[in-house]
Design a protein around this motif. Structure first.
Motif, mmCIF file in Angstrom:
data_model
loop_
_atom_site.group_PDB
_atom_site.id
_atom_site.type_symbol
_atom_site.label_atom_id
_atom_site.label_comp_id
_atom_site.label_asym_id
_atom_site.label_seq_id
_atom_site.Cartn_x
_atom_site.Cartn_y
_atom_site.Cartn_z
ATOM 1 N N ILE A 4 -8.816 -5.554 2.335
ATOM 2 C CA ILE A 4 -9.851 -6.318 3.021
ATOM 3 C C ILE A 4 -9.162 -7.096 4.136
ATOM 4 O O ILE A 4 -8.238 -7.873 3.865
ATOM 5 C CB ILE A 4 -10.574 -7.298 2.082
ATOM 6 C CG1 ILE A 4 -11.131 -6.567 0.858
ATOM 7 C CG2 ILE A 4 -11.709 -8.013 2.822
ATOM 8 C CD1 ILE A 4 -11.722 -7.491 -0.198
ATOM 9 N N GLY A 5 -9.590 -6.897 5.349
ATOM 10 C CA GLY A 5 -8.964 -7.600 6.460
ATOM 11 C C GLY A 5 -7.488 -7.306 6.546
ATOM 12 O O GLY A 5 -7.070 -6.162 6.680
ATOM 13 N N ASN A 6 -6.684 -8.357 6.407
ATOM 14 C CA ASN A 6 -5.233 -8.222 6.518
ATOM 15 C C ASN A 6 -4.530 -8.158 5.173
ATOM 16 O O ASN A 6 -3.311 -8.175 5.105
ATOM 17 C CB ASN A 6 -4.671 -9.430 7.284
ATOM 18 C CG ASN A 6 -4.907 -10.741 6.529
ATOM 19 O OD1 ASN A 6 -5.977 -10.959 5.976
ATOM 20 N ND2 ASN A 6 -3.911 -11.606 6.501
ATOM 21 N N GLU A 7 -5.296 -8.048 4.076
ATOM 22 C CA GLU A 7 -4.700 -8.215 2.747
ATOM 23 C C GLU A 7 -4.878 -6.988 1.859
ATOM 24 O O GLU A 7 -5.934 -6.353 1.854
ATOM 25 C CB GLU A 7 -5.327 -9.434 2.051
ATOM 26 C CG GLU A 7 -4.680 -9.767 0.712
ATOM 27 C CD GLU A 7 -5.292 -10.991 0.054
ATOM 28 O OE1 GLU A 7 -4.877 -11.323 -1.072
ATOM 29 O OE2 GLU A 7 -6.187 -11.621 0.657
ATOM 30 N N ALA A 8 -3.828 -6.677 1.090
ATOM 31 C CA ALA A 8 -3.888 -5.675 0.034
ATOM 32 C C ALA A 8 -4.045 -6.401 -1.290
ATOM 33 O O ALA A 8 -3.290 -7.333 -1.587
ATOM 34 C CB ALA A 8 -2.616 -4.832 0.027
ATOM 35 N N ILE A 9 -5.015 -5.992 -2.089
ATOM 36 C CA ILE A 9 -5.364 -6.703 -3.329
ATOM 37 C C ILE A 9 -5.332 -5.720 -4.482
ATOM 38 O O ILE A 9 -5.988 -4.673 -4.439
ATOM 39 C CB ILE A 9 -6.776 -7.309 -3.219
ATOM 40 C CG1 ILE A 9 -6.868 -8.209 -1.977
ATOM 41 C CG2 ILE A 9 -7.143 -8.075 -4.472
ATOM 42 C CD1 ILE A 9 -8.275 -8.413 -1.496
ATOM 43 N N SER A 10 -4.620 -6.040 -5.534
ATOM 44 C CA SER A 10 -4.516 -5.168 -6.695
ATOM 45 C C SER A 10 -5.415 -5.664 -7.822
ATOM 46 O O SER A 10 -5.513 -6.872 -8.063
ATOM 47 C CB SER A 10 -3.072 -5.105 -7.199
ATOM 48 O OG SER A 10 -2.226 -4.507 -6.233
ATOM 49 N N GLY A 11 -6.066 -4.719 -8.499
ATOM 50 C CA GLY A 11 -6.841 -5.062 -9.680
ATOM 51 C C GLY A 11 -8.328 -5.195 -9.425
ATOM 52 O O GLY A 11 -8.780 -5.359 -8.291
ATOM 53 N N ALA A 12 -9.087 -5.109 -10.536
ATOM 54 C CA ALA A 12 -10.543 -5.267 -10.472
ATOM 55 C C ALA A 12 -10.852 -6.759 -10.405
ATOM 56 O O ALA A 12 -11.145 -7.411 -11.408
ATOM 57 C CB ALA A 12 -11.195 -4.625 -11.697
ATOM 58 N N VAL A 13 -10.792 -7.316 -9.220
ATOM 59 C CA VAL A 13 -10.871 -8.761 -9.045
ATOM 60 C C VAL A 13 -12.294 -9.303 -9.143
ATOM 61 O O VAL A 13 -12.489 -10.512 -9.295
ATOM 62 C CB VAL A 13 -10.240 -9.190 -7.705
ATOM 63 C CG1 VAL A 13 -8.741 -8.926 -7.719
ATOM 64 C CG2 VAL A 13 -10.900 -8.467 -6.528
ATOM 65 N N GLY A 14 -13.300 -8.426 -9.033
ATOM 66 C CA GLY A 14 -14.680 -8.856 -9.218
ATOM 67 C C GLY A 14 -15.411 -9.194 -7.933
ATOM 68 O O GLY A 14 -14.805 -9.389 -6.874
#
Length: 255
Positions: A226-236
């Motif tokens: 999302i945008g400038n970020e990589a996010i791991s996991g089902a964060v909701g």
């Protein structure tokens, strides 16, 4: 004469020894000095083990910061492949002002849970562009299912979202057989799928996705960009919504 409190004395002594170590090469210490220094450090750590926890916390923070820098650079360097690869499928608003990219595997239990998150997000926010990026990492069945999925996408792109929901939301393990069963139920014949797989295999796109995930530091599914970020996991839904709103407000996931 005033005396230093014991912890302050220990720190002061440690500072002096550290200064000596800085200004003198290791060879400048004789064996007794080396032993004294080693014994002191050992004693200090035994008496103050919280120092080790502080050091570990500092190391973890430094590693997370380095990982974030790496991911931010990878996002900047691979925008076309992340957000506009011609082998990915877009759901939601194709002209949305913020794009959410999800790396998923058809055999990922957390991805099944995240499917409802995606639905809720798109139902609530009509201005999100959501990109589905297949990342088959959970064994041969996942790879086989992704091949059928890719062939189905090419033959019936207008039905892919329905295919995705049925296969990812089904009970049991996704495989070539279960993917074919879903595809044929949606009107695409098995012979056509196999012909398309032979004519236009997805090995190149899967290889590119694997490399992209490596560059981004992603090791599991689901993962999001999302945008400038990589996010791991089902964060909701709530976390994704917050990050989407931040991108709208300041161009980054954290304002």
């Amino acid at each position: 004469m005033a005396l230093f409190p014991k912890p302050l004395l220990a720190v002061s002594t440690a500072a002096i020894l550290a200064s000596l170590a800085f200004f003198q090469p290791a060879a400048a210490f004789d064996d007794n000095q080396k032993k004294e220094l080693g014994d002191f450090i050992k004693q200090y750590l035994m008496e103050h083990p919280e120092v080790l926890l502080d050091a570990q916390a500092a190391l973890d923070k430094k590693q997370e910061e380095a990982k974030l820098v790496q991911a931010n650079k990878a996002v900047a360097d691979n925008k076309q492949t992340i957000f506009n690869a011609n082998y990915d499928v877009t759901v939601g608003n194709p002209k949305g002002d913020v794009t959410v990219v999800e790396f998923f595997d058809y055999n990922c239990g957390y991805c099944r849970h995240a499917l409802s998150d995606m639905d809720a997000l798109l139902e609530k926010d009509k201005n999100i562009r959501f990109v589905l990026k297949e990342f088959p990492i959970l064994g041969p069945d996942s790879v086989a299912a992704s091949k059928i999925s890719d062939a189905f996408r090419k033959l019936a792109p207008e039905k892919y979202a329905e295919f995705h929901h049925k296969l990812l939301g089904s009970d049991g393990r996704a495989s070539e057989d279960s993917a074919i069963e879903v595809a044929t139920a949606l009107g695409v014949k098995e012979d056509a799928l196999r012909a398309e797989m032979t004519k236009s295999p997805n090995s190149g796109s899967v290889k590119e996705t694997y490399q992209l995930a490596t560059d981004l530091g992603l090791t599991g599914t689901p993962s999001y960009i999302i945008g400038n970020e990589a996010i791991s996991g089902a964060v909701g839904v709530d976390v994704i919504t917050e990050k989407v709103n931040n991108v709208r407000a300041c161009g980054k996931t954290t304002c």
